[in-house]
Design an enzyme around this catalytic site. Sequence first.
Site, PDB file in Angstrom:
ATOM      1  N   ASN A   1       0.542  -1.381  -0.016  1.00  0.00           N
ATOM      2  CA  ASN A   1       0.120  -0.272  -0.206  1.00  0.00           C
ATOM      3  C   ASN A   1       0.891   1.330  -0.134  1.00  0.00           C
ATOM      4  O   ASN A   1      -0.001   2.478  -0.283  1.00  0.00           O
ATOM      5  CB  ASN A   1      -0.907   0.119   1.334  1.00  0.00           C
ATOM      6  CG  ASN A   1      -1.724  -1.043   0.752  1.00  0.00           C
ATOM      7  OD1 ASN A   1      -2.957  -1.278  -0.158  1.00  0.00           O
ATOM      8  ND2 ASN A   1      -2.094  -2.062   1.986  1.00  0.00           N
ATOM      9  N   TYR A   2       1.573   1.111   0.656  1.00  0.00           N
ATOM     10  CA  TYR A   2       2.499   2.407   0.453  1.00  0.00           C
ATOM     11  C   TYR A   2       3.931   2.423  -0.327  1.00  0.00           C
ATOM     12  O   TYR A   2       4.471   3.373  -0.163  1.00  0.00           O
ATOM     13  CB  TYR A   2       2.915   2.776   2.192  1.00  0.00           C
ATOM     14  CG  TYR A   2       1.411   2.845   3.272  1.00  0.00           C
ATOM     15  CD1 TYR A   2       0.819   3.701   2.925  1.00  0.00           C
ATOM     16  CD2 TYR A   2       1.347   1.788   3.762  1.00  0.00           C
ATOM     17  CE1 TYR A   2      -0.586   4.074   3.558  1.00  0.00           C
ATOM     18  CE2 TYR A   2       0.227   2.447   4.492  1.00  0.00           C
ATOM     19  CZ  TYR A   2      -0.594   3.293   4.129  1.00  0.00           C
ATOM     20  OH  TYR A   2      -1.307   3.094   5.198  1.00  0.00           O
ATOM     21  N   LEU A   3       4.349   1.580  -1.115  1.00  0.00           N
ATOM     22  CA  LEU A   3       5.941   1.787  -1.527  1.00  0.00           C
ATOM     23  C   LEU A   3       5.935   1.328  -3.003  1.00  0.00           C
ATOM     24  O   LEU A   3       5.258   0.741  -2.926  1.00  0.00           O
ATOM     25  CB  LEU A   3       6.731   0.825  -0.925  1.00  0.00           C
ATOM     26  CG  LEU A   3       7.337   0.697   0.352  1.00  0.00           C
ATOM     27  CD1 LEU A   3       7.767  -0.974   1.267  1.00  0.00           C
ATOM     28  CD2 LEU A   3       7.205   1.665   0.229  1.00  0.00           C
TER      29      LEU A   3
END
EC number: 5.6.2.1
Length: 544
Positions: A501-503
Amino acid sequence: NDNHAWWEEERATDGSKWRFLEHKGPVLAPPYEPLPGHVRFFYDGKPMKLSAAAEEVATFFAKMLDHEYTTKDIFRKNFYKDWRKEMTSEEKSKITDLTKCNFTEMSEYFKAQSEARKQMSKEEKLENERILQEYGFCVMDNHKERIGNFRIEPPGLFRGRGDHPKMGMLKRRIRPEDIIINCSKDSKHPKPPQGTRWKEVRHDNKVTWLVSWTENIQGSIKYIMLNPSSRIKGEKDWQKYETARRLKKCVDRLRAQYRDDWKSKEMRIRQRAVALYFIDKLALRAGNEKEEGETADTVGCCSLRVEHIKLYPKMDDQEYVVEFDFLGKDSIRYYNKMPVEKRVFKNLQLFLENKQPEDDLFDRLNTSILNKHLQELMDGLTAKVFRTYNASITLQQQLKELTSPEESIPAKILSYNRANRAVAILCNHQRAPPKTFEKSMQNLQTKVPANQLCVCLCAWMMVEVKRKAVQRLEEQLMNLQMQATDREENKQIALGTSKLNYLDPRISVAWVKKWDVPIEKIYNKTQREKFAWAIDMAEEDYEF
Ligand SMILES: *[C@@H]1O[C@H](CO)[C@@H](O)[C@H](O)[C@H]1NC(C)=O
Ligand SMILES: *[C@@H]1O[C@H](CO)[C@@H](O)[C@H](O)[C@H]1NC(C)=O
Ligand SMILES: *[C@@H]1O[C@H](CO)[C@@H](O)[C@H](O)[C@H]1NC(C)=O
Ligand SMILES: *[C@@H]1O[C@H](CO)[C@@H](O)[C@H](O)[C@H]1NC(C)=O
Ligand SMILES: CC(=O)N[C@H]1CO[C@H](CO)[C@@H](O)[C@@H]1O
């Protein structure tokens, strides 16, 4: 091409037009394979060898022999007319009546062939997969896209719907010379088969199709386009990381502004500015992001209560320390001690004045106010964008710091996981150690000494002779040790959430490419599908 940092890459699209389109062109129908000698065509009861061109068209008819079409007058008439055009003059003079043509042997032969093809061999399956991988995808801007139908229909007889007046006519083979290619100038243009050329190569970015040709029956234009389902999927994901990159460009301005706002006369603005500082520095969630049905008392930045923080003007050798202790999303405890700037500290003291432990820390702020403010600061900005931005930028920095060029592949994977862990810690992605943890650790540990022993024995027994074998065992041992280290370090950290989700996957993809690490080592199958838009996109090359 210089290497850049992740946020420096600029390759945006405005959605309707592409800037970059690269593909391998169509898969042409395979060339005609003449019939084996034992499969004969009979005319007027006698076998007759046809020229290749006439034979090919005869096979189209033979393949449809059991079909009602071949009994219809229009079909037979149209076929016969087009077939004669392919005959040599000798054939033309000999074959004068379609009713005297016997296609039975040919028809039987194709029936047997299609039976055999139903049991596709492993090699054929692999070959199909290879063709799909090579021709089934294109790169449009920053996306790897699935192409709809990349195979050009083979030649045959036109069927049409109902009693189409053109039924039975020869649908010609599409040759490279019939085909128009659309792709970007700066892409690798698809290569026509050896000795041929395309009709034209165009660079029209207003259309989304890749290949076109005009079919001969109706004169209509046919296209190869993208698989419509493919675009939207990666688009959202890609957009998210582009937004994070945009934040990088204006984050200095935002920071200057919220620092200014700490001095505001208005309490609501001061509260907003301190909350923003927490979101920026601590990657806190905005708040009120409860899962449906979740009743636990979880909070985010805006919903923090007085009881969730403690202020220490001095702690050990640090000044102005804030201690956070609360239950965040999914009831994961967030505990952190952080020194903050003096002005933030003074503001927090002010916010706490005359409040009870269960009172809101930011009584003049809620999630919708904060989100609205973020929108005004930058289009598309949410608290989550700060997390995505910080996570991605941290990943690149950590990868650069932790990977050393001379380490082995397993060591590099360990470095990658360590970088990923740094991000997961930042995002507070903790987990309880899995129940099976101790057991799987023990299993691994027992393998290590056994291998160690083996290495020693081998080294002692086979000195020079089997040096390779010893080396291999040593490598195995090292790998096991690294796996054990990795698992131990991973005990209480969940890597999956930040990875998914964030990288920005483009960072990981660029990293594996740079160090020749197999992509399977960092992304499993599901993850590879999700990040297909970033994988194989060779153009981004970051500094590691
Ligand atoms: C067509 O040829 C096959 C042999 O290939 C023969 O068995 C059949 O009787 C022939 N049909 C006609 C109508 O001559
Ligand atoms: C990311 O978060 C960390 C930890 O809160 C913080 O120290 C760092 O300044 C942030 N980095 C960026 C680039 O925002
Ligand atoms: C947030 O605060 C504003 C202004 O006080 C109010 O109008 C709004 O209803 C609040 N929203 C929520 C979700 O509490
Ligand atoms: C891939 O990893 C994720 C965790 O990030 C997991 O949830 C998923 O089940 C895995 N999928 C496969 C096919 O192994
Ligand atoms: C393959 C192809 O030609 N596609 C587009 C490229 O350019 C032509 C000419 O402008 C367009 O008509 C096509 O749509």
